[in-house]
Scaffold this active site. Structure first.
Site, PDB file in Angstrom:
ATOM      1  N   CYS A  43     -68.640 -65.471  11.231  1.00  0.00           N
ATOM      2  CA  CYS A  43     -69.618 -66.038  10.300  1.00  0.00           C
ATOM      3  C   CYS A  43     -68.843 -66.656   9.144  1.00  0.00           C
ATOM      4  O   CYS A  43     -67.956 -66.008   8.576  1.00  0.00           O
ATOM      5  CB  CYS A  43     -70.525 -64.946   9.755  1.00  0.00           C
TER       6      CYS A  43
ATOM      7  N   CYS B 184     -63.682 -60.274  15.761  1.00  0.00           N
ATOM      8  CA  CYS B 184     -65.110 -60.474  16.020  1.00  0.00           C
ATOM      9  C   CYS B 184     -65.238 -61.457  17.172  1.00  0.00           C
ATOM     10  O   CYS B 184     -64.367 -62.309  17.362  1.00  0.00           O
ATOM     11  CB  CYS B 184     -65.823 -61.077  14.819  1.00  0.00           C
TER      12      CYS B 184
ATOM     13  N   ARG C 254     -68.881 -40.709   1.749  1.00  0.00           N
ATOM     14  CA  ARG C 254     -68.812 -41.522   2.965  1.00  0.00           C
ATOM     15  C   ARG C 254     -67.706 -42.561   2.867  1.00  0.00           C
ATOM     16  O   ARG C 254     -67.319 -42.964   1.770  1.00  0.00           O
ATOM     17  CB  ARG C 254     -70.156 -42.195   3.251  1.00  0.00           C
TER      18      ARG C 254
ATOM     19  N   ASP D  97     -73.557 -56.318  -3.854  1.00  0.00           N
ATOM     20  CA  ASP D  97     -72.364 -55.471  -3.754  1.00  0.00           C
ATOM     21  C   ASP D  97     -71.490 -55.912  -4.916  1.00  0.00           C
ATOM     22  O   ASP D  97     -71.002 -57.050  -4.942  1.00  0.00           O
ATOM     23  CB  ASP D  97     -71.678 -55.668  -2.394  1.00  0.00           C
TER      24      ASP D  97
ATOM     25  N   ASP E  62     -71.814 -62.487  -1.070  1.00  0.00           N
ATOM     26  CA  ASP E  62     -70.611 -62.173  -1.852  1.00  0.00           C
ATOM     27  C   ASP E  62     -69.846 -63.450  -2.203  1.00  0.00           C
ATOM     28  O   ASP E  62     -69.737 -64.360  -1.376  1.00  0.00           O
ATOM     29  CB  ASP E  62     -69.683 -61.242  -1.055  1.00  0.00           C
TER      30      ASP E  62
ATOM     31  N   ARG F 108     -65.408 -60.280   4.656  1.00  0.00           N
ATOM     32  CA  ARG F 108     -64.005 -59.935   4.936  1.00  0.00           C
ATOM     33  C   ARG F 108     -63.243 -61.109   5.546  1.00  0.00           C
ATOM     34  O   ARG F 108     -62.324 -60.923   6.334  1.00  0.00           O
ATOM     35  CB  ARG F 108     -63.922 -58.708   5.843  1.00  0.00           C
TER      36      ARG F 108
ATOM     37  N   ARG G 266     -65.066 -45.504  -1.223  1.00  0.00           N
ATOM     38  CA  ARG G 266     -65.590 -45.913  -2.517  1.00  0.00           C
ATOM     39  C   ARG G 266     -66.626 -44.921  -3.029  1.00  0.00           C
ATOM     40  O   ARG G 266     -66.750 -44.691  -4.220  1.00  0.00           O
ATOM     41  CB  ARG G 266     -66.228 -47.301  -2.384  1.00  0.00           C
ATOM     42  N   TYR G 267     -67.409 -44.373  -2.125  1.00  0.00           N
ATOM     43  CA  TYR G 267     -68.479 -43.458  -2.516  1.00  0.00           C
ATOM     44  C   TYR G 267     -68.031 -42.017  -2.259  1.00  0.00           C
ATOM     45  O   TYR G 267     -67.157 -41.775  -1.429  1.00  0.00           O
ATOM     46  CB  TYR G 267     -69.731 -43.751  -1.677  1.00  0.00           C
TER      47      TYR G 267
ATOM     48  N   LYS H 200     -72.898 -50.986  -3.982  1.00  0.00           N
ATOM     49  CA  LYS H 200     -74.155 -51.727  -3.838  1.00  0.00           C
ATOM     50  C   LYS H 200     -75.116 -51.354  -4.963  1.00  0.00           C
ATOM     51  O   LYS H 200     -75.380 -50.183  -5.194  1.00  0.00           O
ATOM     52  CB  LYS H 200     -74.778 -51.403  -2.487  1.00  0.00           C
TER      53      LYS H 200
ATOM     54  N   CYS I 174     -68.428 -64.655   5.837  1.00  0.00           N
ATOM     55  CA  CYS I 174     -67.984 -63.262   6.013  1.00  0.00           C
ATOM     56  C   CYS I 174     -67.347 -62.682   4.753  1.00  0.00           C
ATOM     57  O   CYS I 174     -66.435 -63.261   4.175  1.00  0.00           O
ATOM     58  CB  CYS I 174     -66.973 -63.187   7.148  1.00  0.00           C
TER      59      CYS I 174
HETATM   60  C1  LIG Z   1     -71.880 -50.319   2.164  1.00  0.00           C
HETATM   61  C2  LIG Z   1     -70.784 -49.378   2.086  1.00  0.00           C
HETATM   62  C3  LIG Z   1     -70.955 -48.042   2.470  1.00  0.00           C
HETATM   63  C4  LIG Z   1     -72.272 -47.500   2.964  1.00  0.00           C
HETATM   64  O1  LIG Z   1     -73.257 -47.562   1.961  1.00  0.00           O
HETATM   65  P1  LIG Z   1     -74.740 -47.037   2.239  1.00  0.00           P
HETATM   66  O2  LIG Z   1     -75.499 -47.452   1.027  1.00  0.00           O
HETATM   67  O3  LIG Z   1     -74.641 -45.552   2.411  1.00  0.00           O
HETATM   68  O4  LIG Z   1     -75.209 -47.701   3.498  1.00  0.00           O
HETATM   69  C5  LIG Z   1     -69.872 -47.196   2.358  1.00  0.00           C
HETATM   70  N1  LIG Z   1     -68.680 -47.634   1.898  1.00  0.00           N
HETATM   71  C6  LIG Z   1     -68.493 -48.899   1.519  1.00  0.00           C
HETATM   72  C7  LIG Z   1     -67.164 -49.302   0.986  1.00  0.00           C
HETATM   73  C8  LIG Z   1     -69.531 -49.823   1.612  1.00  0.00           C
HETATM   74  O5  LIG Z   1     -69.328 -51.096   1.251  1.00  0.00           O
END
Ligand SMILES: *Cc1c(COP(=O)(O)O)cnc(C)c1O
Length: 410
Positions: free
Chosen positions: A160, A156, A147, A360, A323, A165, A143-144, A367, A163
């Site tokens: 929870c 798990c 990363r 989120d 969520d 997911r 998504r980002y 986020k 959750c």
């Molecule tokens: C939370 C999340 C991350 C990591 O986000 P950070 O703000 O860097 O901790 C990466 N990918 C997804 C899809 C996430 O939900």
């Protein structure tokens, strides 16, 4: 003698000479001991402290709950119409922390389903964060820009009820090694990915060998600078944090771990010991907490949780607005409540104890941090700022205003 049994290595691993006896001893809380004697009379302390025993003896049937806790009608009804999505599972250790007579006990509410789970409220969705649509290959969410989130298992040790997911965990889907290899190939083929967040399910329920394989593959990718693991194991299955596991993890630095925790009552001698072992291995620890109605939605509880976490070297990282998954209305609070809690922390306690409060974003926006208003206006060159006690201060922000509004230019 007792310390030795408590820290006995997992049975399938050769014991490391000296590692077991070097571990510090800790007292078993009476509640946990009583619970073990009552409901698992055959189990030795060595069994109890073996994480595989804990997983094999998970509480996953209504009859077991009936025997252990005085269930409410709502809890019993939740079973009659068994939620088709999220299974029930609680490790015996985590179940021992539950108050058998108090239906609003925080850990009980997080673990034992109630009938409200079957209600669908406006805005709720199975995948509110749109993760499935940001998934280039199965088990990976990109998504980002730099990363990825790598879902390595759907298993798990304890589920929870809130959750994020819940749509996909606990399905015992047979993705396994092939799916993980495909995700690793994706990461290897995308040089922009410098940070891999391993999540699930709970990655620390994989075996040491599986984790070793996974981490070594990721480390072999030149552009992966940082590896992170998101887990709730130190809270629900602290027995999993063994010297052998720690030896595997510390080979892959820089490795960070985010621990999911939600209430100060989770911070037992066992979970403190687990966090201490991880921190001693040089693993920076952060926490992730979901804001939950009636569980941790008070300044007092949240402050206690965050302060306790710092004492075991866990830095509060994120506080999440819950969520809107299907059947989550009994867990969700208003955003105003979250901001009130944030205001109750910021300035009132160590800055290190204050997590970033985020939503989120539904639909896959990622986020988004929420902050109480601190800049309340401007007077000439002065920026008007509100501090944590709501007192107003001025900062001469000469360079923040345009030339014409500022002091004469020449
Ligand atoms: C939370 C999340 C991350 C990591 O986000 P950070 O703000 O860097 O901790 C990466 N990918 C997804 C899809 C996430 O939900």
């Amino acid at each position: 003698m007792i310390a030795k049994t408590i820290f006995a290595e997992e049975q399938d691993e050769p014991p490391d000479s000296g590692a077991a006896s070097a571990a510090p001893s800790f007292p078993c809380p009476d509640q946990t001991t009583d619970f073990r004697h009552r409901f698992f009379p055959e189990a030795t302390l060595t069994d109890w402290n073996n994480w595989k025993w804990q997983i094999r003896h998970r509480i996953d049937r209504c009859e077991q709950l009936e025997r252990m806790f005085s269930l409410t009608d709502s809890e019993r009804n939740a079973f009659q119409f068994q939620n088709a999505t999220l299974p029930l599972a609680i490790t015996p250790y985590y179940a021992s922390l539950i108050d058998p007579d108090n239906p609003s006990h925080p850990i009980r509410r997080a673990m034992i389903p109630v009938a409200s789970e079957l209600l669908v409220s406006p805005g709720e969705a199975p995948d509110p964060l749109g993760e499935d649509s940001h998934s280039p290959v199965k088990g990976l969410i990109h998504r980002y820009p730099d990363r990825v989130l790598f879902l390595v298992t759907d298993f798990c040790s304890s589920y929870c009820r809130y959750c994020t997911r819940s749509r996909m965990v606990g399905k015992r889907s047979k993705g396994g090694k092939q799916q993980r290899q495909t995700a690793i190939d994706y990461i290897a083929g995308h040089p922009e990915v410098r940070d891999v967040l391993i999540s699930g399910g709970d990655p620390l329920t994989l075996s040491n060998q599986q984790l070793d394989w996974l981490l070594s593959r990721l480390r072999a990718i030149k552009h992966v600078e940082l590896i992170r693991i998101g887990t709730k194991v130190p809270m629900v299955l602290p027995q999993r944090i063994t010297p052998a596991l720690v030896r595997v993890l510390k080979r892959y630095h820089p490795l960070w771990i985010s621990i999911h925790c939600m209430h100060p009552e989770e911070l037992t001698p066992e979970s403190r010991r687990a966090c201490t072992m991880l921190a001693d291995a040089g693993i920076p620890l952060g926490s992730q907490t979901v804001l939950l109605s009636g569980i941790n939605d008070s300044v007092e509880t949240m402050k206690r949780l965050m302060q306790h976490l710092l004492t075991i070297r866990v830095k509060p990282y994120y506080l999440y607005q819950c969520d809107p998954i299907i059947g989550s209305s009994h867990f969700r609070t208003s955003v105003a409540k979250g901001l009130e809690i944030y205001r109750g922390l910021r300035g009132h306690t160590s800055g290190y104890a204050v997590p970033t409060y985020v939503i989120d974003a539904p639909g896959g926006g990622g986020k988004i941090p929420l902050l109480p208003e601190t800049v309340i206006g401007r007077e000439n060159n002065d920026l008007l700022l509100k501090n944590y006690e709501d007192r107003v201060f001025r900062y001469p922000d000469l360079f923040g205003s345009t030339c014409s509004e500022a002091v004469p230019c020449e």
